[in-house]
Design a protein around this motif. Structure first.
Motif, PDB file in Angstrom:
ATOM      1  N   SER A   1      53.588  63.094  32.332  1.00  0.00           N
ATOM      2  CA  SER A   1      54.120  62.300  31.236  1.00  0.00           C
ATOM      3  C   SER A   1      53.038  61.320  30.790  1.00  0.00           C
ATOM      4  N   LEU A   2      53.118  60.915  29.525  1.00  0.00           N
ATOM      5  CA  LEU A   2      52.100  60.043  28.959  1.00  0.00           C
ATOM      6  C   LEU A   2      52.740  58.747  28.479  1.00  0.00           C
ATOM      7  N   MET A   3      52.194  57.631  28.922  1.00  0.00           N
ATOM      8  CA  MET A   3      52.666  56.329  28.477  1.00  0.00           C
ATOM      9  C   MET A   3      51.644  55.723  27.523  1.00  0.00           C
ATOM     10  N   PRO A   4      52.069  55.284  26.337  1.00  0.00           N
ATOM     11  CA  PRO A   4      51.135  54.617  25.418  1.00  0.00           C
ATOM     12  C   PRO A   4      50.966  53.156  25.809  1.00  0.00           C
ATOM     13  N   ALA A   5      49.770  52.786  26.205  1.00  0.00           N
ATOM     14  CA  ALA A   5      49.511  51.425  26.686  1.00  0.00           C
ATOM     15  C   ALA A   5      48.402  50.792  25.856  1.00  0.00           C
ATOM     16  N   PHE A   6      48.608  49.558  25.430  1.00  0.00           N
ATOM     17  CA  PHE A   6      47.550  48.819  24.754  1.00  0.00           C
ATOM     18  C   PHE A   6      46.566  48.283  25.786  1.00  0.00           C
ATOM     19  N   LEU A   7      45.279  48.549  25.569  1.00  0.00           N
ATOM     20  CA  LEU A   7      44.235  47.987  26.415  1.00  0.00           C
ATOM     21  C   LEU A   7      43.890  46.600  25.878  1.00  0.00           C
ATOM     22  N   PRO A   8      43.888  45.573  26.728  1.00  0.00           N
ATOM     23  CA  PRO A   8      43.703  44.198  26.248  1.00  0.00           C
ATOM     24  C   PRO A   8      42.244  43.880  25.905  1.00  0.00           C
ATOM     25  N   VAL A   9      41.746  44.509  24.865  1.00  0.00           N
ATOM     26  CA  VAL A   9      40.356  44.288  24.457  1.00  0.00           C
ATOM     27  C   VAL A   9      40.159  42.901  23.864  1.00  0.00           C
ATOM     28  N   HIS A  10      41.241  42.225  23.522  1.00  0.00           N
ATOM     29  CA  HIS A  10      41.128  40.893  22.922  1.00  0.00           C
ATOM     30  C   HIS A  10      40.875  39.810  23.956  1.00  0.00           C
ATOM     31  N   VAL A  11      41.007  40.152  25.254  1.00  0.00           N
ATOM     32  CA  VAL A  11      40.847  39.164  26.330  1.00  0.00           C
ATOM     33  C   VAL A  11      39.402  39.203  26.818  1.00  0.00           C
ATOM     34  N   ALA A  12      38.719  38.073  26.740  1.00  0.00           N
ATOM     35  CA  ALA A  12      37.304  38.015  27.109  1.00  0.00           C
ATOM     36  C   ALA A  12      37.096  37.880  28.610  1.00  0.00           C
ATOM     37  N   ASP A  13      37.958  37.138  29.280  1.00  0.00           N
ATOM     38  CA  ASP A  13      37.789  36.866  30.708  1.00  0.00           C
ATOM     39  C   ASP A  13      38.210  38.079  31.530  1.00  0.00           C
ATOM     40  N   PRO A  14      37.341  38.632  32.397  1.00  0.00           N
ATOM     41  CA  PRO A  14      37.677  39.841  33.165  1.00  0.00           C
ATOM     42  C   PRO A  14      38.916  39.688  34.039  1.00  0.00           C
ATOM     43  N   VAL A  15      39.078  38.535  34.696  1.00  0.00           N
ATOM     44  CA  VAL A  15      40.229  38.343  35.576  1.00  0.00           C
ATOM     45  C   VAL A  15      41.515  38.238  34.772  1.00  0.00           C
ATOM     46  N   GLU A  16      41.481  37.519  33.681  1.00  0.00           N
ATOM     47  CA  GLU A  16      42.663  37.413  32.824  1.00  0.00           C
ATOM     48  C   GLU A  16      43.010  38.785  32.246  1.00  0.00           C
ATOM     49  N   ARG A  17      41.985  39.566  31.899  1.00  0.00           N
ATOM     50  CA  ARG A  17      42.230  40.904  31.375  1.00  0.00           C
ATOM     51  C   ARG A  17      42.898  41.785  32.423  1.00  0.00           C
ATOM     52  N   LEU A  18      42.493  41.654  33.679  1.00  0.00           N
ATOM     53  CA  LEU A  18      43.120  42.413  34.759  1.00  0.00           C
ATOM     54  C   LEU A  18      44.594  42.040  34.894  1.00  0.00           C
ATOM     55  N   ARG A  19      44.899  40.762  34.788  1.00  0.00           N
ATOM     56  CA  ARG A  19      46.289  40.325  34.889  1.00  0.00           C
ATOM     57  C   ARG A  19      47.126  40.916  33.756  1.00  0.00           C
ATOM     58  N   VAL A  20      46.573  40.907  32.542  1.00  0.00           N
ATOM     59  CA  VAL A  20      47.309  41.427  31.390  1.00  0.00           C
ATOM     60  C   VAL A  20      47.556  42.925  31.548  1.00  0.00           C
ATOM     61  N   VAL A  21      46.549  43.659  32.017  1.00  0.00           N
ATOM     62  CA  VAL A  21      46.721  45.099  32.255  1.00  0.00           C
ATOM     63  C   VAL A  21      47.842  45.337  33.255  1.00  0.00           C
ATOM     64  N   HIS A  22      47.805  44.615  34.363  1.00  0.00           N
ATOM     65  CA  HIS A  22      48.798  44.791  35.419  1.00  0.00           C
ATOM     66  C   HIS A  22      50.214  44.531  34.900  1.00  0.00           C
ATOM     67  N   GLU A  23      50.398  43.455  34.174  1.00  0.00           N
ATOM     68  CA  GLU A  23      51.735  43.112  33.689  1.00  0.00           C
ATOM     69  C   GLU A  23      52.198  44.091  32.615  1.00  0.00           C
ATOM     70  N   HIS A  24      51.286  44.531  31.757  1.00  0.00           N
ATOM     71  CA  HIS A  24      51.651  45.467  30.690  1.00  0.00           C
ATOM     72  C   HIS A  24      52.081  46.813  31.268  1.00  0.00           C
ATOM     73  N   LEU A  25      51.339  47.329  32.241  1.00  0.00           N
ATOM     74  CA  LEU A  25      51.713  48.608  32.848  1.00  0.00           C
ATOM     75  C   LEU A  25      53.021  48.494  33.621  1.00  0.00           C
ATOM     76  N   ALA A  26      53.235  47.357  34.271  1.00  0.00           N
ATOM     77  CA  ALA A  26      54.503  47.160  34.985  1.00  0.00           C
ATOM     78  C   ALA A  26      55.676  47.181  34.009  1.00  0.00           C
ATOM     79  N   GLU A  27      55.497  46.577  32.837  1.00  0.00           N
ATOM     80  CA  GLU A  27      56.551  46.582  31.828  1.00  0.00           C
ATOM     81  C   GLU A  27      56.808  47.994  31.316  1.00  0.00           C
ATOM     82  N   LEU A  28      55.737  48.771  31.112  1.00  0.00           N
ATOM     83  CA  LEU A  28      55.907  50.137  30.620  1.00  0.00           C
ATOM     84  C   LEU A  28      56.648  51.005  31.632  1.00  0.00           C
ATOM     85  N   LYS A  29      56.297  50.853  32.906  1.00  0.00           N
ATOM     86  CA  LYS A  29      56.976  51.640  33.927  1.00  0.00           C
ATOM     87  C   LYS A  29      58.451  51.261  34.017  1.00  0.00           C
TER      88      LYS A  29
END
Length: 503
Positions: free
Chosen positions: A316-344
């Motif tokens: 199955s394929l989930m459409p996920a936005f990659l947080p390219v707007h976030v400059a800070d690597p750690v903050e970007r990791l947090r956004v990815v984690h929360e976004h994927l958790a919401e999609l699941k």
């Protein structure tokens, strides 16, 4: 008897039909210690091991007028020497030369009149190494089951494994066009009976059916958000038939340390680094990296643990936005984690599973025509595709030669100009970056950016001697969040990088 493709497998054939110049074959590239085996030695070994993969001696046949899904039939003219090919790299045989050759090979379409796979022995790699490129049409094996051929041809020790049974393969008779059409008409007449049986099975388990319907409804509501187009950018547009390729590498142990210390998954870390790569592309091209600029299809396996082998697609394929707007690597990791958790949690994957199951019981003609119509519509929703295949931790061998690394390749189509595939093997995680030759030439700096992003996360997530041990703070219903306790005051502060600058 002809074996029908699943609706999802048939989608890949229809997709390629709508883009006659584009190859959508996928691949894995195993790099070996030398020396390379002689031609006859390799052919003999492959002929013996391919007995375990009968699908590799079959070709795809279309059913007349799309009355039914395509079928797999034995190829009476199967010729192993056609499918096993050999090429040598020009000196010095380093990564750029290998990557250029991979791009050339993957730009060529597989012959639809033959079994849809090729093996390429690539000689002349630096350091006395050689490589084996396994090129497969996705209707034959999806990204999650694509390791199955490797399991069949590779050994777990230098001494090799048990020899397959020495049977003599005799191809079955190839069905005529008339018999394929007659079989499809028979299936159409039986389709209402199969649908009635499906309804009966659902009524026999009402609680499970209600739960599946509720999950599917939730996912369908959430999935409507994916119909909103992504922001326009140079990441999508017309593409050519030719490809560029590059590889990023990292230590799997280091990536797992990042995931452990940040309380996220390895997949979260990988997607965060890939997001950094797309952010780099947009900035280099003078474009603003908006929050909705890069939506990726993120595959989710429909296979249970232990079911990784096999041919039929179960993804199955989930459409996920990659947080390219976030400059800070750690903050970007947090956004990815929360976004994927919401999609699941939204059950979007269940929608596609339900639709695929339903399509298996419906007439194929409207499904095929609908897919072809959709392929001609402007595609503004998905910007890229990201695949992830988990390989073995233990070393693999072929003809006594050890596999040093496995590199993945993902195809691009439908205006997607860049794709990224992830593969783990041993203690290495490899990112294969595919780009359109004309419109996405920056595959090499993209790959280097992924490596830099992982290094920045590794530095940012190191235990700080000035702080106590970093522990996750959890509360019921709250998302995971990493905090650090200061020994002097006991106050909590979010973990942030101290040695990297926002891009």
């Amino acid at each position: 008897m002809a074996d029908h493709m699943s609706p999802l497998d048939a989608v890949f054939l229809d997709l390629e039909d709508e883009e006659p110049e584009v190859s959508i074959a996928t691949a894995s590239i195993a790099v070996f210690e030398g020396p390379a085996p002689a031609k006859e030695e390799f052919l003999t070994a492959m002929g013996t091991r391919l007995r375990l993969m009968p699908r590799y001696r079959q070709k795809a046949r279309q059913v007349p007028f799309d009355l039914g899904s395509p079928v797999w039939v034995d190829d009476p003219a199967f010729d192993l020497t056609y499918h096993v090919r050999r090429v040598a790299l020009a000196p010095p045989g380093d990564d750029p030369v290998l990557h250029e050759r991979i791009g050339d090979i993957m730009s060529q379409r597989l012959d639809r009149a033959r079994p849809l796979w090729e093996y390429w022995v690539i000689e002349g790699l630096s350091g006395g190494r050689w490589a084996l490129l396994s090129k497969v049409h996705p209707c034959l094996a999806d990204g999650m089951s694509g390791t199955y051929p490797n399991q069949a041809i590779f050994d777990k020790s230098p001494a090799g494994g048990a020899e397959p049974p020495q049977d003599v393969w005799t191809p079955g008779p190839e069905p005529s066009t008339l018999s394929l059409a007659a079989g499809a008409l028979r299936d159409l007449l039986l389709s209402p009976l199969e649908q009635a049986r499906m309804i009966g099975r659902a009524l026999a388990a009402p609680h499970a059916t209600i739960r599946r319907v509720a999950d599917t409804a939730r996912g369908l509501i959430a999935l409507t958000g994916a119909l909103w187009p992504a922001n326009a950018s140079t990441l999508t547009g017309p593409i050519s038939a030719y490809r560029r390729y590059a590889v990023a590498r990292a230590s799997l142990t280091d990536v797992r340390k990042i995931a452990h210390r940040a309380d996220v998954t390895v997949n979260d870390v990988a997607l965060s680094a890939i997001s950094g790569g797309f952010r780099y592309l947009l900035l280099q091209r003078g474009e603003e990296p908006h929050a909705r600029a890069a939506r990726s299809l993120v595959p989710v396996s429909g296979r249970a643990r232990g079911e990784e082998g096999g041919y039929e697609n179960r993804v199955s394929l989930m459409p996920a936005f990659l947080p390219v707007h976030v400059a800070d690597p750690v903050e970007r990791l947090r956004v990815v984690h929360e976004h994927l958790a919401e999609l699941k949690a939204s059950r979007q994957a269940q929608v596609e599973e339900a639709m695929a199951a339903l399509a298996g019981h419906e007439p194929f003609l409207p499904i095929s025509w609908g897919l072809r119509l959709a392929a001609h519509l402007p595609q503004r929703h998905i910007v890229t595709v990201t695949t992830n295949v988990r390989g073995p931790r233990e070393p693999l061998y072929l003809l006594g030669r050890r596999v040093l690394e496995i590199l993945p390749y993902v195809p691009i189509a439908l205006r997607l100009r860049t794709g990224v595939s992830i593969c783990t093997y041993g203690d290495q995680i490899a990112f294969g970056v595919t780009g359109d030759y004309d419109s996405a030439p920056e595959v090499e700096p993209f790959a280097r950016t992924i490596e830099n992003e992982l290094q920045a996360l590794s530095l940012a997530c190191r235990p700080n001697p000035a702080l106590a041990v970093v522990t996750p703070l959890r509360s019921k219903g709250a998302r995971p969040r990493r905090v650090a306790k200061r020994p002097s005051t006991g106050t909590k502060a979010p973990l942030r990088p101290a040695t990297t600058k926002p891009r």
